[in-house]
Scaffold this motif. Structure first.
Motif, mmCIF file in Angstrom:
data_model
loop_
_atom_site.group_PDB
_atom_site.id
_atom_site.type_symbol
_atom_site.label_atom_id
_atom_site.label_comp_id
_atom_site.label_asym_id
_atom_site.label_seq_id
_atom_site.Cartn_x
_atom_site.Cartn_y
_atom_site.Cartn_z
ATOM 1 N N ASN A 167 -54.217 45.007 1.349
ATOM 2 C CA ASN A 167 -54.507 45.389 2.735
ATOM 3 C C ASN A 167 -53.223 45.796 3.475
ATOM 4 O O ASN A 167 -52.948 45.371 4.583
ATOM 5 C CB ASN A 167 -55.218 44.285 3.518
ATOM 6 N N GLN B 225 -53.780 49.259 7.675
ATOM 7 C CA GLN B 225 -54.842 48.875 8.614
ATOM 8 C C GLN B 225 -55.440 50.142 9.229
ATOM 9 O O GLN B 225 -56.410 50.687 8.733
ATOM 10 C CB GLN B 225 -54.329 47.875 9.638
ATOM 11 N N ARG C 40 -47.451 49.926 13.386
ATOM 12 C CA ARG C 40 -47.794 49.038 14.483
ATOM 13 C C ARG C 40 -48.775 47.957 14.057
ATOM 14 O O ARG C 40 -48.909 46.951 14.731
ATOM 15 C CB ARG C 40 -48.409 49.850 15.632
ATOM 16 N N CYS C 41 -49.474 48.179 12.953
ATOM 17 C CA CYS C 41 -50.613 47.301 12.666
ATOM 18 C C CYS C 41 -50.290 46.119 11.759
ATOM 19 O O CYS C 41 -50.781 45.019 11.978
ATOM 20 C CB CYS C 41 -51.728 48.090 12.007
ATOM 21 N N THR C 42 -49.518 46.350 10.714
ATOM 22 C CA THR C 42 -49.512 45.359 9.629
ATOM 23 C C THR C 42 -48.476 44.258 9.771
ATOM 24 O O THR C 42 -48.597 43.219 9.127
ATOM 25 C CB THR C 42 -49.214 46.037 8.272
ATOM 26 N N GLY C 43 -47.411 44.503 10.532
ATOM 27 C CA GLY C 43 -46.319 43.537 10.530
ATOM 28 C C GLY C 43 -45.440 43.669 9.292
ATOM 29 O O GLY C 43 -44.543 42.867 9.080
ATOM 30 N N TYR C 44 -45.729 44.675 8.464
ATOM 31 C CA TYR C 44 -44.905 45.107 7.317
ATOM 32 C C TYR C 44 -45.008 44.228 6.071
ATOM 33 O O TYR C 44 -44.751 44.687 4.962
ATOM 34 C CB TYR C 44 -43.415 45.237 7.689
ATOM 35 N N GLN C 45 -45.340 42.946 6.216
ATOM 36 C CA GLN C 45 -45.237 42.054 5.064
ATOM 37 C C GLN C 45 -46.129 42.514 3.908
ATOM 38 O O GLN C 45 -45.700 42.514 2.755
ATOM 39 C CB GLN C 45 -45.600 40.627 5.488
ATOM 40 N N LEU D 267 -58.084 39.772 5.431
ATOM 41 C CA LEU D 267 -58.060 40.595 6.643
ATOM 42 C C LEU D 267 -57.638 39.765 7.848
ATOM 43 O O LEU D 267 -56.907 40.241 8.710
ATOM 44 C CB LEU D 267 -59.426 41.241 6.891
ATOM 45 N N GLU E 268 -53.890 39.275 7.758
ATOM 46 C CA GLU E 268 -53.133 40.472 8.138
ATOM 47 C C GLU E 268 -53.297 40.801 9.615
ATOM 48 O O GLU E 268 -52.387 41.367 10.226
ATOM 49 C CB GLU E 268 -53.522 41.649 7.243
ATOM 50 N N GLN E 269 -54.432 40.440 10.201
ATOM 51 C CA GLN E 269 -54.550 40.550 11.653
ATOM 52 C C GLN E 269 -53.532 39.632 12.323
ATOM 53 O O GLN E 269 -52.876 39.995 13.292
ATOM 54 C CB GLN E 269 -55.961 40.151 12.115
ATOM 55 N N ARG F 131 -50.712 38.450 11.047
ATOM 56 C CA ARG F 131 -49.329 38.921 10.845
ATOM 57 C C ARG F 131 -49.018 40.113 11.745
ATOM 58 O O ARG F 131 -47.965 40.172 12.388
ATOM 59 C CB ARG F 131 -49.099 39.294 9.379
ATOM 60 N N GLY F 132 -49.922 41.080 11.789
ATOM 61 C CA GLY F 132 -49.690 42.232 12.652
ATOM 62 C C GLY F 132 -49.567 41.807 14.104
ATOM 63 O O GLY F 132 -48.740 42.322 14.857
ATOM 64 N N VAL G 32 -46.165 40.228 14.851
ATOM 65 C CA VAL G 32 -45.104 41.216 14.997
ATOM 66 C C VAL G 32 -45.214 41.935 16.344
ATOM 67 O O VAL G 32 -44.201 42.267 16.967
ATOM 68 C CB VAL G 32 -45.102 42.180 13.791
ATOM 69 N N GLN G 33 -46.426 42.133 16.825
ATOM 70 C CA GLN G 33 -46.531 42.700 18.175
ATOM 71 C C GLN G 33 -46.003 41.731 19.225
ATOM 72 O O GLN G 33 -45.371 42.136 20.195
ATOM 73 C CB GLN G 33 -47.981 43.097 18.481
ATOM 74 N N MET H 110 -43.915 35.838 7.099
ATOM 75 C CA MET H 110 -44.831 35.058 7.938
ATOM 76 C C MET H 110 -45.841 34.316 7.068
ATOM 77 O O MET H 110 -46.448 34.909 6.186
ATOM 78 C CB MET H 110 -45.571 35.998 8.893
#
Ligand code: FES
Ligand code: FES
Lengths: 152, 798
Positions: A93, A96, A133-138, B686, B689-690, B692-693, B696-697, B734
């Motif tokens: 995943n 996103q 912007r969506c995944t946080g890169y990890q 999912l 990953e929500q 984690r994203g 980061v925001q 994370m």
């Protein structure tokens, strides 16, 4: 008039002197897989391959590409060169909204080609010019790392 | 029919072959994303399509003088120029207030203003041309006279005598104020063992979706319909908005939203330039496309979180919280944003401060004022990161004042896990939260002893590291109490239609939408589970007002909780329908049959009786062989709305481990942890990953992101080189953990998960930085925590 090879096919077009590569691909050739996120060279959404090197499509003028060989996400996908990387992106995943993803895949393909022993930190460095912007890169780092490991 | 319970339909049970709830199934729509085969709005090209570009106000506040268009019209390719007056002929202005926010006021806003520009970046004149490039050339050739007016940019002085009143007809710049007060706050502070206080600032920042705002509006004069291709979170809401503003019937407007390149709340609002596009299409009778560029995104996407907060906390000698007293001030730009309004963020601060803790005395005021900057409105985790940073910043100050461990003070005050249902001092009703279980889980994940030892050892070498913790609550699954009761046509219910086609494949259409969260994936899982088919056999349709049941779209973390429940109920209803038909065909009681992976089987023993493919063949092509009176519509629709609780609250806790360089003021993020409880988890990957994203925001707002204006109201951060966003090299690893407390409001039991990361991260990072700086006697409470601010706190620079 420029003549160049795009995804293995020869194309000839008249282009405005100010037309940049990303608009040329999207508007003139209908290759909408590459995206424009900033048009000032920071986000990496427009990353494509020109003569074997990745470039920012928004910073290259199409008129300068007579005789060049351009590969976009469409061509890269069709060739199967990074099918394993793409499968890992799906499995992990690492996409996103997907807007950054074609550019990420192009940049990650460059790591696979040139930095086969990259560590996680090096993968992060190499991807540091591609904004997501969506995944946080990890998850993206995970997908690239898994692909590198599997290829070793 | 037997009573359906979560247990009876196998939720969370991995042993059923077609149980998909709780499984990390990859998203079916991901392959097209990784191959560049998605369709974003800018990828859509229509015949006779025109492109538009806007002249935007160069001034924060100005009277609009003469508009000279001749030179623009002479540019090759330019077709027409539209001013505010031209647009107003076919389009009405809007006022963004909600009736339940008592005393709220705002001014009418036109797509393009008639007389005055009120923020730098406001769209003023539109040029239509055959290409975007020609439209931009046309904008450059326009000559518009702006007569500058004094600008009110500072929110602190917005209500003071002598302030520039931005809309004179309103009398002042006050949009909304509300105070919540319970208990005896003054007495609690008077009796306190310790009182701590601080002034917090959260920096104005914005969403920076990688795909900018995008729209194509197409008015077809032949049939009188407006079709809008739109990068939006809420197609049905926008259908209503376009119809109302353009004086059309709602049924004559269709909004289509294919792939959306990120939203985060940015794409759930009504933007004047987008409504102008619809109005121009209406006038021209042909398609008009507008794709914002990055400069336009920074100057005209909604901003958020521009708050200054004074907070005080009273504790007793045991470290128990006696009272919170919070005063919040926020500047929202020159207009409240339609239709959600720009008062909700401040209102959320009032609802959420102190939220994780058990205490009696509470006072919180929010004051929402106008200013000449870009409008602010709801952005991911609306108000939560602000309330969490204030609450958790004060908790750490109290722990320090008491000489108590920050974990211990939280353990003493978090609402007990057996205390539910519970009503907070702010009046929020919690059905079931798990603060203590989440803290325990966090402490299993974070090696606190090792970290503390490392911290002490590092300090001895002049290296400053810190650990910060932030507990939070999150509001999800909103009922009509959020917007509907205020008069806004924003749907809190959502629907799903599930049908079976002749080959046994399943198609589900839903009113919730996908912007990358994985909405379509979880809907497919839920429907596959509910009907009893392989997930590959399910196709999902979202994002089209003409083909999906009416719904609210995706915002405030409602996709899984509301949309998912509607999908589950409609899938279960279709299954029942299929079993009834199968029973008639097989001369068996429907109750004795089940559907497993696309096959009708005997419930007892599991012997296969027939495939859904065969059932479909008979129903659709040999209906003559079925009993005459048999109901055989293989389609079911269900809608769902929450009824017991206005919101489904979730909870969680985060920890951040950082290193601060006192020489440069730079913060390095070493590691980050989050435990959250979003109820039933449909797809763990999912959700992770929500989270984690989202983290980061939150990191972006805490460390980098800032829309900086000068005193005249000029926006200084209009490129991605000036406005810093988190990039991969600086982001930490994370770790995400879960506690599951399903809501009993639905069969599915899911609550929202999309905002937890953003809600808690800034508070955790702030506390970590301050933990690192403690031996140096410095503290920061003003976001973003830039090197400059940290050096100033250290006294290194003045
Ligand atoms: S569009 Fe080229 S780098 Fe952003
Ligand atoms: S997946 Fe949305 S920007 Fe990367």
């Amino acid at each position: 008039m420029i003549t160049l090879t795009v995804n293995g096919e020869r194309v000839s077009r008249h282009v405005d002197p100010r037309r940049h590569l990303i608009d040329f691909l999207r508007l003139d050739l209908g290759l909408t897989g590459s995206h424009a996120g900033c048009e000032h060279g920071v986000c990496g959404a427009c990353t494509v391959r020109v003569d074997g090197e990745i470039v920012r499509g928004c910073l290259v003028l199409a008129a300068s590409l007579d005789g060049a060989e351009v590969t976009t996400i469409e061509g890269l996908s069709d060739s199967g060169e990074v099918a394993d990387l793409q499968a890992n992106f799906v499995a992990r995943n690492a996409a996103q909204c997907g807007f950054c993803t074609p550019g990420m895949i192009m940049t990650a393909a460059d790591i696979l080609a040139h930095q086969k022993d990259a560590t996680r930190a090096e993968i992060r460095e190499h991807l540091a010019g591609n904004y997501c912007r969506c995944t946080g890169y990890q998850a993206i780092v995970d997908a690239v790392e898994a692909t590198l490991e599997a290829r070793r | 029919m037997n009573q359906i319970t979560p247990a009876s339909i196998g939720l969370s049970r991995e042993d059923l072959p077609n149980s998909y709830i709780g499984r990390s199934v990859p998203r079916p729509n991901a392959p097209k994303l990784v191959q560049g085969r998605a369709t974003y709005t800018d990828d859509v090209v229509l015949p006779r399509m025109l492109h538009t570009a806007f002249l935007r106000s160069p001034c924060a506040h100005a009277r609009i003088g003469a508009i000279e268009t001749a030179a623009a019209m002479a540019v090759p390719g330019v077709v027409r120029v539209f001013t505010g007056a031209d647009i107003a002929k076919v389009c009405d202005p809007w006022v963004a207030t909600l009736d339940h926010l008592k005393g709220m006021k705002s001014a009418p806003q036109y797509p393009l203003p008639l007389h005055r520009a009120t923020w730098q970046g406001e769209p003023i004149v539109a040029v239509l041309a055959e290409t975007r490039a020609a439209a931009e050339d046309g904008v450059a050739a326009l000559a518009v006279t702006f007569e500058p007016l004094p600008a009110q940019t500072d929110m602190e002085s917005a209500l003071a005598p002598g302030a520039v009143v931005i809309h004179p007809e309103l009398g002042d710049n006050l949009v909304f104020t509300r105070t919540a007060e319970t208990g005896d706050v003054a007495a609690a502070f008077a009796a306190a063992h310790k009182v701590v206080e601080a002034r917090f600032v959260t920096g104005r920042h914005t969403g920076v979706t990688l795909e900018p705002r995008s729209i194509i509006a197409d008015y077809n004069r032949a049939d009188g319909t407006l079709t809008v291709h739109h990068s939006t979170q809420a197609p049905h809401m926008m259908q209503g908005v376009f119809a109302k503003q353009l004086r059309m019937a709602e049924g004559d407007v269709r909004v289509i939203c294919k792939d959306v390149g990120g939203s985060f709340g940015i794409k759930v609002h009504v933007y004047p330039d987008e409504v102008a596009v619809a109005a121009m299409a209406r006038i021209m009778g042909r398609p008009v496309k507008f794709i914002a560029d990055r400069f336009e995104a920074f100057a005209s996407d909604i901003h958020a979180r521009d708050h200054r907060i004074h907070g005080r906390l009273a504790v007793d000698a045991e470290g128990r919280v006696l009272a919170f007293d919070v005063d919040d001030l926020t500047g929202i730009g020159p207009y409240s944003v339609y239709p959600r309004t720009s008062a909700i963020e401040g209102n959320q601060v009032v609802n959420l401060c102190g939220g994780p803790y058990d205490f009696r005395n509470y006072r919180c005021t929010t004051t929402v004022v106008l200013q000449n900057k870009a409008p602010t409105c709801q952005y991911r985790a609306v108000g939560h990161p602000i309330a969490t940073a204030v609450t958790e910043g004060l908790m750490d100050l109290a722990a320090e004042a008491l000489g108590m461990d920050p974990i211990e003070i939280r353990r003493r005050n978090l609402i007990r896990d057996d205390a539910y249902p519970y009503t907070s001092p702010a009046g929020m009703r919690f059905e079931g939260l798990s603060h203590h279980a989440s803290l325990d889980k966090l402490l299993q994940m974070v090696p606190v002893a090792r970290i503390r030892a490392d911290q002490a050892e590092a300090r001895s070498r002049g290296v400053y590291r810190g650990l910060g913790i932030a507990a939070f609550i999150e509001l999800t699954n909103p009922s009509p109490f959020m917007y509907g009761i205020g008069g806004a046509r924003i749907s809190a219910q959502d629907g799903c239609t599930v049908r079976m086609d002749p080959d046994g494949s399943i198609v589900a259409s839903s009113g919730v939408t996908e912007q990358g969260q994985g909405t379509e994936a979880i809907l497919a899982q839920i429907v596959a589970h509910g009907v009893g088919v392989a997930v590959e056999r399910v196709k999902i349709i979202t994002g089209d007002t003409q083909t999906t049941p009416y719904g609210g779209g995706t915002w405030a973390c409602r996709g899984a909780g509301i949309g998912g429940e509607a999908a589950l109920q409609s899938a279960i209803a279709l299954k029942q329908q299929l079993l009834d038909v199968a029973g008639a065909m097989l001369q068996a009681a429907p109750d004795s049959l089940d559907i497993v992976l696309g096959r009708i089987v005997d419930k007892a023993g599991g012997a296969e009786r027939m495939t859904l493919h065969e059932l479909g063949r008979i129903v659709y092509f040999r209906g003559d062989t079925l009993p005459r009176e048999l109901q055989r519509e293989l389609v079911q629709t269900r809608h769902f709305i929450t009824k017991e609780y206005p919101f489904a609250f979730t909870n969680g806790i985060q920890a951040s481990w950082v290193e601060v360089d006192p020489a440069t003021g730079m913060v390095k993020l070493l590691e980050h942890w989050c435990v959250e409880d979003c109820g039933r988890i449909v797809n763990p990957m999912l959700v992770d990953e929500q989270v984690r994203g989202g983290i980061v925001q939150g990191i972006g707002g805490a460390l980098y992101e800032h829309c900086i204006y000068d005193a005249q109201g000029n926006l200084l951060t209009t490129t991605l080189a000036d406005y810093l966003v988190p990039m991969s090299a600086e982001m930490p690893e994370m770790h995400v953990g879960h506690v599951e407390t399903p809501t009993r409001e639905s069969l599915l039991g899911a609550k929202g998960a999309g905002e937890a990361g953003t809600a808690g991260a800034p508070g955790a990072i702030m506390n970590a930085i301050n933990d690192a700086l403690r031996p140096l006697g410095a503290r920061v409470h003003e976001q973003p925590f830039t090197p400059e601010r940290i050096l100033r706190a250290l006294g290194t620079i003045a």
